[in-house]
Design a protein around this motif. Structure first.
Motif, PDB file in Angstrom:
ATOM      1  N   MET A   1      10.087 -15.142 -15.283  1.00 58.16           N
ATOM      2  CA  MET A   1       8.787 -14.728 -14.794  1.00 58.16           C
ATOM      3  C   MET A   1       8.762 -13.217 -14.581  1.00 58.16           C
ATOM      4  O   MET A   1       9.710 -12.645 -14.089  1.00 58.16           O
ATOM      5  CB  MET A   1       8.484 -15.415 -13.463  1.00 58.16           C
ATOM      6  CG  MET A   1       7.909 -16.787 -13.583  1.00 58.16           C
ATOM      7  SD  MET A   1       7.386 -17.430 -11.995  1.00 58.16           S
ATOM      8  CE  MET A   1       8.398 -18.893 -11.951  1.00 58.16           C
ATOM      9  N   SER A   2       7.644 -12.651 -14.918  1.00 62.11           N
ATOM     10  CA  SER A   2       7.441 -11.216 -14.759  1.00 62.11           C
ATOM     11  C   SER A   2       6.845 -10.922 -13.385  1.00 62.11           C
ATOM     12  O   SER A   2       6.094 -11.732 -12.841  1.00 62.11           O
ATOM     13  CB  SER A   2       6.490 -10.737 -15.850  1.00 62.11           C
ATOM     14  OG  SER A   2       5.987  -9.469 -15.552  1.00 62.11           O
ATOM     15  N   ILE A   3       7.163  -9.766 -12.836  1.00 62.25           N
ATOM     16  CA  ILE A   3       6.603  -9.351 -11.544  1.00 62.25           C
ATOM     17  C   ILE A   3       5.076  -9.299 -11.623  1.00 62.25           C
ATOM     18  O   ILE A   3       4.387  -9.485 -10.618  1.00 62.25           O
ATOM     19  CB  ILE A   3       7.194  -7.998 -11.078  1.00 62.25           C
ATOM     20  CG1 ILE A   3       6.764  -7.664  -9.639  1.00 62.25           C
ATOM     21  CG2 ILE A   3       6.773  -6.875 -11.995  1.00 62.25           C
ATOM     22  CD1 ILE A   3       7.445  -8.451  -8.596  1.00 62.25           C
ATOM     23  N   ASP A   4       4.534  -9.096 -12.827  1.00 62.82           N
ATOM     24  CA  ASP A   4       3.079  -9.054 -13.014  1.00 62.82           C
ATOM     25  C   ASP A   4       2.423 -10.403 -12.725  1.00 62.82           C
ATOM     26  O   ASP A   4       1.216 -10.476 -12.529  1.00 62.82           O
ATOM     27  CB  ASP A   4       2.737  -8.617 -14.429  1.00 62.82           C
ATOM     28  CG  ASP A   4       3.166  -7.191 -14.717  1.00 62.82           C
ATOM     29  OD1 ASP A   4       3.262  -6.400 -13.751  1.00 62.82           O
ATOM     30  OD2 ASP A   4       3.417  -6.873 -15.889  1.00 62.82           O
ATOM     31  N   GLU A   5       3.217 -11.469 -12.714  1.00 63.71           N
ATOM     32  CA  GLU A   5       2.701 -12.809 -12.461  1.00 63.71           C
ATOM     33  C   GLU A   5       2.677 -13.139 -10.969  1.00 63.71           C
ATOM     34  O   GLU A   5       2.303 -14.238 -10.587  1.00 63.71           O
ATOM     35  CB  GLU A   5       3.544 -13.839 -13.200  1.00 63.71           C
ATOM     36  CG  GLU A   5       3.511 -13.681 -14.704  1.00 63.71           C
ATOM     37  CD  GLU A   5       4.441 -14.642 -15.415  1.00 63.71           C
ATOM     38  OE1 GLU A   5       4.566 -15.795 -14.957  1.00 63.71           O
ATOM     39  OE2 GLU A   5       5.051 -14.231 -16.412  1.00 63.71           O
ATOM     40  N   PHE A   6       3.077 -12.179 -10.125  1.00 64.02           N
ATOM     41  CA  PHE A   6       3.136 -12.399  -8.683  1.00 64.02           C
ATOM     42  C   PHE A   6       2.005 -11.651  -7.984  1.00 64.02           C
ATOM     43  O   PHE A   6       1.587 -10.585  -8.418  1.00 64.02           O
ATOM     44  CB  PHE A   6       4.494 -11.951  -8.134  1.00 64.02           C
ATOM     45  CG  PHE A   6       5.592 -12.919  -8.451  1.00 64.02           C
ATOM     46  CD1 PHE A   6       6.081 -13.778  -7.485  1.00 64.02           C
ATOM     47  CD2 PHE A   6       6.141 -12.992  -9.724  1.00 64.02           C
ATOM     48  CE1 PHE A   6       7.082 -14.684  -7.774  1.00 64.02           C
ATOM     49  CE2 PHE A   6       7.140 -13.885 -10.029  1.00 64.02           C
ATOM     50  CZ  PHE A   6       7.614 -14.737  -9.044  1.00 64.02           C
ATOM     51  N   GLY A  52       2.320   0.869   8.767  1.00 62.77           N
ATOM     52  CA  GLY A  52       1.989  -0.372   9.439  1.00 62.77           C
ATOM     53  C   GLY A  52       2.565  -1.611   8.793  1.00 62.77           C
ATOM     54  O   GLY A  52       2.259  -2.721   9.198  1.00 62.77           O
ATOM     55  N   SER A  53       3.382  -1.450   7.781  1.00 68.71           N
ATOM     56  CA  SER A  53       3.958  -2.595   7.089  1.00 68.71           C
ATOM     57  C   SER A  53       5.302  -2.210   6.494  1.00 68.71           C
ATOM     58  O   SER A  53       5.431  -1.169   5.858  1.00 68.71           O
ATOM     59  CB  SER A  53       3.019  -3.051   5.972  1.00 68.71           C
ATOM     60  OG  SER A  53       3.586  -4.094   5.225  1.00 68.71           O
ATOM     61  N   TRP A  54       6.294  -3.059   6.690  1.00 71.64           N
ATOM     62  CA  TRP A  54       7.610  -2.818   6.108  1.00 71.64           C
ATOM     63  C   TRP A  54       7.637  -3.240   4.645  1.00 71.64           C
ATOM     64  O   TRP A  54       8.255  -2.605   3.812  1.00 71.64           O
ATOM     65  CB  TRP A  54       8.681  -3.586   6.896  1.00 71.64           C
ATOM     66  CG  TRP A  54      10.032  -3.439   6.295  1.00 71.64           C
ATOM     67  CD1 TRP A  54      10.920  -2.433   6.521  1.00 71.64           C
ATOM     68  CD2 TRP A  54      10.654  -4.310   5.341  1.00 71.64           C
ATOM     69  NE1 TRP A  54      12.051  -2.620   5.763  1.00 71.64           N
ATOM     70  CE2 TRP A  54      11.907  -3.770   5.031  1.00 71.64           C
ATOM     71  CE3 TRP A  54      10.248  -5.486   4.714  1.00 71.64           C
ATOM     72  CZ2 TRP A  54      12.773  -4.373   4.132  1.00 71.64           C
ATOM     73  CZ3 TRP A  54      11.116  -6.086   3.810  1.00 71.64           C
ATOM     74  CH2 TRP A  54      12.365  -5.520   3.534  1.00 71.64           C
ATOM     75  N   GLY A  55       6.976  -4.367   4.359  1.00 66.08           N
ATOM     76  CA  GLY A  55       7.000  -4.864   2.996  1.00 66.08           C
ATOM     77  C   GLY A  55       5.939  -5.928   2.757  1.00 66.08           C
ATOM     78  O   GLY A  55       5.269  -6.380   3.675  1.00 66.08           O
ATOM     79  N   VAL A  56       5.817  -6.300   1.505  1.00 65.99           N
ATOM     80  CA  VAL A  56       4.813  -7.268   1.079  1.00 65.99           C
ATOM     81  C   VAL A  56       5.513  -8.512   0.541  1.00 65.99           C
ATOM     82  O   VAL A  56       6.443  -8.404  -0.251  1.00 65.99           O
ATOM     83  CB  VAL A  56       3.905  -6.660  -0.011  1.00 65.99           C
ATOM     84  CG1 VAL A  56       2.885  -7.668  -0.502  1.00 65.99           C
ATOM     85  CG2 VAL A  56       3.223  -5.412   0.502  1.00 65.99           C
ATOM     86  N   ILE A  57       5.042  -9.669   1.001  1.00 60.71           N
ATOM     87  CA  ILE A  57       5.523 -10.944   0.473  1.00 60.71           C
ATOM     88  C   ILE A  57       4.649 -11.288  -0.723  1.00 60.71           C
ATOM     89  O   ILE A  57       3.419 -11.289  -0.629  1.00 60.71           O
ATOM     90  CB  ILE A  57       5.415 -12.073   1.526  1.00 60.71           C
ATOM     91  CG1 ILE A  57       6.167 -11.711   2.802  1.00 60.71           C
ATOM     92  CG2 ILE A  57       5.856 -13.398   0.941  1.00 60.71           C
ATOM     93  CD1 ILE A  57       7.648 -11.663   2.674  1.00 60.71           C
ATOM     94  N   MET A  58       5.305 -11.607  -1.844  1.00 61.00           N
ATOM     95  CA  MET A  58       4.582 -11.937  -3.070  1.00 61.00           C
ATOM     96  C   MET A  58       5.018 -13.301  -3.574  1.00 61.00           C
ATOM     97  O   MET A  58       6.189 -13.665  -3.444  1.00 61.00           O
ATOM     98  CB  MET A  58       4.832 -10.865  -4.127  1.00 61.00           C
ATOM     99  CG  MET A  58       4.391  -9.479  -3.686  1.00 61.00           C
ATOM    100  SD  MET A  58       4.798  -8.200  -4.878  1.00 61.00           S
ATOM    101  CE  MET A  58       3.588  -8.568  -6.146  1.00 61.00           C
ATOM    102  N   VAL A  59       4.067 -14.042  -4.151  1.00 59.55           N
ATOM    103  CA  VAL A  59       4.351 -15.353  -4.740  1.00 59.55           C
ATOM    104  C   VAL A  59       3.711 -15.415  -6.127  1.00 59.55           C
ATOM    105  O   VAL A  59       2.812 -14.633  -6.442  1.00 59.55           O
ATOM    106  CB  VAL A  59       3.825 -16.513  -3.867  1.00 59.55           C
ATOM    107  CG1 VAL A  59       4.487 -16.507  -2.497  1.00 59.55           C
ATOM    108  CG2 VAL A  59       2.315 -16.485  -3.736  1.00 59.55           C
ATOM    109  N   HIS A  60       4.167 -16.365  -6.917  1.00 58.15           N
ATOM    110  CA  HIS A  60       3.584 -16.551  -8.244  1.00 58.15           C
ATOM    111  C   HIS A  60       2.113 -16.928  -8.100  1.00 58.15           C
ATOM    112  O   HIS A  60       1.732 -17.644  -7.172  1.00 58.15           O
ATOM    113  CB  HIS A  60       4.346 -17.628  -9.009  1.00 58.15           C
ATOM    114  CG  HIS A  60       3.976 -17.670 -10.450  1.00 58.15           C
ATOM    115  ND1 HIS A  60       2.954 -18.465 -10.924  1.00 58.15           N
ATOM    116  CD2 HIS A  60       4.455 -16.986 -11.508  1.00 58.15           C
ATOM    117  CE1 HIS A  60       2.833 -18.284 -12.223  1.00 58.15           C
ATOM    118  NE2 HIS A  60       3.726 -17.384 -12.609  1.00 58.15           N
TER     119      HIS A  60
END
Length: 83
Positions: A1-6, A52-60
């Motif tokens: 899976m490509s990061i573009d799909e998240f 205001g944010s450490w990181g982003v949670i990403m899902v497919h």
């Protein structure tokens, strides 16, 4: 899976919070990526505070609706609301 799909579904305030949310989603069979806001370790904490944010949670993309539903249930039960 490509990061573009998240797609992003949650802004985590810190690394601990990001790890908890990742675990909750992965326990439900949802592949999760944590994308730090700043990839430079030298200023990571300072930048996170400023942004205001450490990181982003990403899902497919195909898991987005289910992941948001699970995340909402988790945050309702645990009092987190940092989206």
């Amino acid at each position: 899976m490509s990061i573009d799909e998240f797609v992003p579904i949650y802004n985590a305030a810190n690394e601990y919070n990001a790890s908890i949310i990742k675990s909750v989603l992965e326990d439900e069979g949802i592949q999760t990526i944590i994308e730090p806001v700043n990839k430079s370790l030298a200023f990571n904490g300072a930048i996170a505070l400023a942004e205001g944010s450490w990181g982003v949670i990403m899902v497919h993309k195909s898991d987005e609706d289910r992941a948001i539903r699970i995340l909402n249930e988790y945050t309702d039960e645990n009092g987190d609301s940092e989206e």
